[in-house]
Design a protein around this motif. Structure first.
Motif, PDB file in Angstrom:
ATOM      1  N   GLU A   1      32.639  28.082  42.117  1.00  0.00           N
ATOM      2  CA  GLU A   1      32.710  27.151  40.985  1.00  0.00           C
ATOM      3  C   GLU A   1      32.652  27.907  39.656  1.00  0.00           C
ATOM      4  N   ASP A   2      32.960  27.207  38.583  1.00  0.00           N
ATOM      5  CA  ASP A   2      32.924  27.736  37.209  1.00  0.00           C
ATOM      6  C   ASP A   2      34.118  28.619  36.885  1.00  0.00           C
ATOM      7  N   GLY A   3      34.988  28.889  37.838  1.00  0.00           N
ATOM      8  CA  GLY A   3      36.177  29.703  37.562  1.00  0.00           C
ATOM      9  C   GLY A   3      37.434  28.857  37.701  1.00  0.00           C
ATOM     10  N   GLU A   4      38.498  29.221  36.983  1.00  0.00           N
ATOM     11  CA  GLU A   4      39.773  28.505  37.096  1.00  0.00           C
ATOM     12  C   GLU A   4      40.358  28.830  38.475  1.00  0.00           C
ATOM     13  N   PRO A   5      40.688  27.820  39.294  1.00  0.00           N
ATOM     14  CA  PRO A   5      41.059  28.046  40.689  1.00  0.00           C
ATOM     15  C   PRO A   5      42.166  29.073  40.896  1.00  0.00           C
ATOM     16  N   ASN A   6      43.227  29.025  40.079  1.00  0.00           N
ATOM     17  CA  ASN A   6      44.325  29.972  40.271  1.00  0.00           C
ATOM     18  C   ASN A   6      43.891  31.401  39.950  1.00  0.00           C
ATOM     19  N   LEU A   7      43.017  31.558  38.925  1.00  0.00           N
ATOM     20  CA  LEU A   7      42.511  32.884  38.589  1.00  0.00           C
ATOM     21  C   LEU A   7      41.622  33.415  39.713  1.00  0.00           C
ATOM     22  N   VAL A   8      40.803  32.538  40.277  1.00  0.00           N
ATOM     23  CA  VAL A   8      39.964  32.944  41.416  1.00  0.00           C
ATOM     24  C   VAL A   8      40.848  33.366  42.580  1.00  0.00           C
ATOM     25  N   MET A   9      41.915  32.595  42.825  1.00  0.00           N
ATOM     26  CA  MET A   9      42.847  32.921  43.911  1.00  0.00           C
ATOM     27  C   MET A   9      43.471  34.294  43.694  1.00  0.00           C
ATOM     28  N   GLN A  10      43.876  34.583  42.468  1.00  0.00           N
ATOM     29  CA  GLN A  10      44.481  35.890  42.166  1.00  0.00           C
ATOM     30  C   GLN A  10      43.476  37.023  42.367  1.00  0.00           C
ATOM     31  N   SER A  11      42.251  36.803  41.935  1.00  0.00           N
ATOM     32  CA  SER A  11      41.219  37.833  42.065  1.00  0.00           C
ATOM     33  C   SER A  11      40.899  38.119  43.534  1.00  0.00           C
ATOM     34  N   LEU A  12      40.826  37.061  44.324  1.00  0.00           N
ATOM     35  CA  LEU A  12      40.571  37.249  45.759  1.00  0.00           C
ATOM     36  C   LEU A  12      41.726  37.992  46.422  1.00  0.00           C
ATOM     37  N   SER A  13      42.949  37.627  46.071  1.00  0.00           N
ATOM     38  CA  SER A  13      44.140  38.244  46.677  1.00  0.00           C
ATOM     39  C   SER A  13      44.253  39.727  46.331  1.00  0.00           C
ATOM     40  N   ALA A  14      43.693  40.122  45.184  1.00  0.00           N
ATOM     41  CA  ALA A  14      43.795  41.513  44.728  1.00  0.00           C
ATOM     42  C   ALA A  14      42.800  42.439  45.418  1.00  0.00           C
TER      43      ALA A  14
ATOM     44  N   PRO B   1      41.199  44.858  48.021  1.00  0.00           N
ATOM     45  CA  PRO B   1      41.793  45.740  49.048  1.00  0.00           C
ATOM     46  C   PRO B   1      41.524  45.269  50.474  1.00  0.00           C
ATOM     47  N   SER B   2      40.400  44.610  50.681  1.00  0.00           N
ATOM     48  CA  SER B   2      40.032  44.202  52.051  1.00  0.00           C
ATOM     49  C   SER B   2      40.673  42.891  52.484  1.00  0.00           C
ATOM     50  N   VAL B   3      41.318  42.188  51.556  1.00  0.00           N
ATOM     51  CA  VAL B   3      41.817  40.842  51.838  1.00  0.00           C
ATOM     52  C   VAL B   3      43.293  40.882  52.235  1.00  0.00           C
ATOM     53  N   ALA B   4      43.589  40.188  53.348  1.00  0.00           N
ATOM     54  CA  ALA B   4      44.973  40.091  53.818  1.00  0.00           C
ATOM     55  C   ALA B   4      45.665  38.837  53.307  1.00  0.00           C
ATOM     56  N   ALA B   5      44.923  37.728  53.202  1.00  0.00           N
ATOM     57  CA  ALA B   5      45.541  36.475  52.761  1.00  0.00           C
ATOM     58  C   ALA B   5      44.459  35.528  52.246  1.00  0.00           C
ATOM     59  N   VAL B   6      44.853  34.685  51.280  1.00  0.00           N
ATOM     60  CA  VAL B   6      43.945  33.687  50.709  1.00  0.00           C
ATOM     61  C   VAL B   6      44.678  32.357  50.626  1.00  0.00           C
ATOM     62  N   ASP B   7      43.943  31.283  50.916  1.00  0.00           N
ATOM     63  CA  ASP B   7      44.526  29.949  50.782  1.00  0.00           C
ATOM     64  C   ASP B   7      43.413  28.985  50.382  1.00  0.00           C
ATOM     65  N   PHE B   8      43.808  27.824  49.887  1.00  0.00           N
ATOM     66  CA  PHE B   8      42.819  26.799  49.572  1.00  0.00           C
ATOM     67  C   PHE B   8      42.421  26.069  50.857  1.00  0.00           C
ATOM     68  N   ALA B   9      41.144  26.035  51.129  1.00  0.00           N
ATOM     69  CA  ALA B   9      40.640  25.200  52.221  1.00  0.00           C
ATOM     70  C   ALA B   9      40.458  23.774  51.716  1.00  0.00           C
ATOM     71  N   ASP B  10      40.036  23.636  50.459  1.00  0.00           N
ATOM     72  CA  ASP B  10      39.897  22.326  49.805  1.00  0.00           C
ATOM     73  C   ASP B  10      39.900  22.582  48.303  1.00  0.00           C
ATOM     74  N   ARG B  11      41.067  22.385  47.654  1.00  0.00           N
ATOM     75  CA  ARG B  11      41.208  22.724  46.232  1.00  0.00           C
ATOM     76  C   ARG B  11      40.280  21.884  45.364  1.00  0.00           C
ATOM     77  N   SER B  12      40.092  20.611  45.719  1.00  0.00           N
ATOM     78  CA  SER B  12      39.268  19.717  44.893  1.00  0.00           C
ATOM     79  C   SER B  12      37.806  20.166  44.861  1.00  0.00           C
ATOM     80  N   LYS B  13      37.385  20.909  45.899  1.00  0.00           N
ATOM     81  CA  LYS B  13      36.001  21.374  45.962  1.00  0.00           C
ATOM     82  C   LYS B  13      35.886  22.875  45.688  1.00  0.00           C
ATOM     83  N   PHE B  14      37.000  23.479  45.221  1.00  0.00           N
ATOM     84  CA  PHE B  14      37.025  24.921  44.896  1.00  0.00           C
ATOM     85  C   PHE B  14      36.653  25.778  46.125  1.00  0.00           C
ATOM     86  N   ARG B  15      37.132  25.336  47.282  1.00  0.00           N
ATOM     87  CA  ARG B  15      36.801  26.027  48.539  1.00  0.00           C
ATOM     88  C   ARG B  15      38.022  26.810  49.015  1.00  0.00           C
TER      89      ARG B  15
END
Length: 309
Positions: free
Chosen positions: A234-247, A249-263
């Protein structure tokens, strides 16, 4: 005492009930033996206990062979069969004394052993009854007591908690765990939570062959492949959080489990974990991390995947 099965097979005419299985069970280990009906569990247990002979392969208990030292091996094994055979007209204490005598317990020790088994297996309130007068759960306890009456180094328990109520199951699990500190225990059951609560290691057999061998955690990792975690940020803009997670090195893929709950659902690269990196990322960005959980496969799902074929 260690138990070693080396390419053991049991053939009934054209059918192989057990097909060249090899496994070692160490002293002080509680092995959970799983498999669907007809998979070969009970046949394997009967071969270890010398109730039936293998068609080929070798089974050794300690330094003894089941082919050459069958009578010696039997003295070191306590066996509770799936269908607990009891003399219903006998009193519980008389039956345990009878079993102790059959197992060679000395006359000077047998009374102590009977009373110890009565106490250990929770039969104090029922001890003066005949076996036929007590419930199925208490009969199962009598069967467990007879398996341990001669203080064997190995326990083979086929469905030991059948017919027990939830409180009794917890007590028997605790007893098996205590026994497993000093003895070699093979435990067969269809109750999967019981395996996780009681056993150090899990062996799954299907169609006479070993299809999995390891701890519950090991089997989960093998089943899942890459680590999958769920993070609520929470407290972060969802698309920015998604970009940060995707960047990461250990992460292969990221997706929204529940966008409305920032999950978010985060899949890590092979042999990598991302949980600490996710925590550090949220800390640096002042994002509130309110969930960080690892997705764990259920033992039931693993069992079904390995045996439904």
């Amino acid at each position: 005492m260690d138990i070693i099965l080396d390419r053991v097979t049991k053939q009934y005419e054209s059918q192989k009930a057990v097909d060249e299985i090899s496994v070692t069970v160490k002293t002080g280990e509680i092995l959970g033996f799983l498999g669907p009906n007809g998979a070969g569990k009970t046949t394997t247990m009967k071969m270890i206990t010398n109730y039936i002979s293998p068609s080929s392969g070798e089974i050794t208990v300690g330094n003894m062979s089941v082919r050459k030292d069958a009578e010696k091996i039997k003295r070191h094994i306590g066996y509770l069969p799936e269908h607990n055979p009891l003399y219903l007209d006998m009193g519980i204490m008389d039956y345990l004394k009878f079993c102790g005598e059959l197992q060679g317990v000395s006359s000077g020790e047998i009374e102590n052993r009977v009373h110890k088994m009565i106490q250990m297996c929770g039969l104090v309130q029922e001890k003066h009854k005949t076996i036929g007068e007590v419930s199925k759960g208490y009969r199962q306890r009598v069967g467990l007591a007879q398996a341990m009456i001669h203080d064997p180094e190995i326990l083979i328990l086929d469905e030991p908690t059948t017919g027990l109520d939830p409180n009794q199951i917890i007590e028997i699990r605790k007893l098996i765990r205590e026994l497993g500190r000093e003895k070699t225990v093979i435990l067969s059951t269809h109750i999967l939570p019981e395996v996780e609560a009681t056993c150090d290691r899990i062996l799954i057999i299907n169609k006479g062959q070993i299809v999995a061998d390891g701890t519950a955690e090991t089997l989960r990792q093998q089943s899942q492949g890459n680590e999958i975690v769920y993070a609520t940020i929470e407290d972060g803009e969802p698309n920015l959080v998604m970009q940060s997670l995707s960047a990461m090195p250990s992460v292969a893929a990221v997706d929204f489990a529940d966008r409305s709950k920032f999950r978010f659902e985060i899949k890590s690269n092979p042999d990598a974990t991302s949980r600490r990196a996710i925590f550090e990322m949220c800390k640096q960005n002042n994002w509130a991390l309110t969930e960080l959980t690892k997705n764990e496969a259920k033992l039931e799902d693993i069992f079904r995947n390995l045996t439904l074929n």
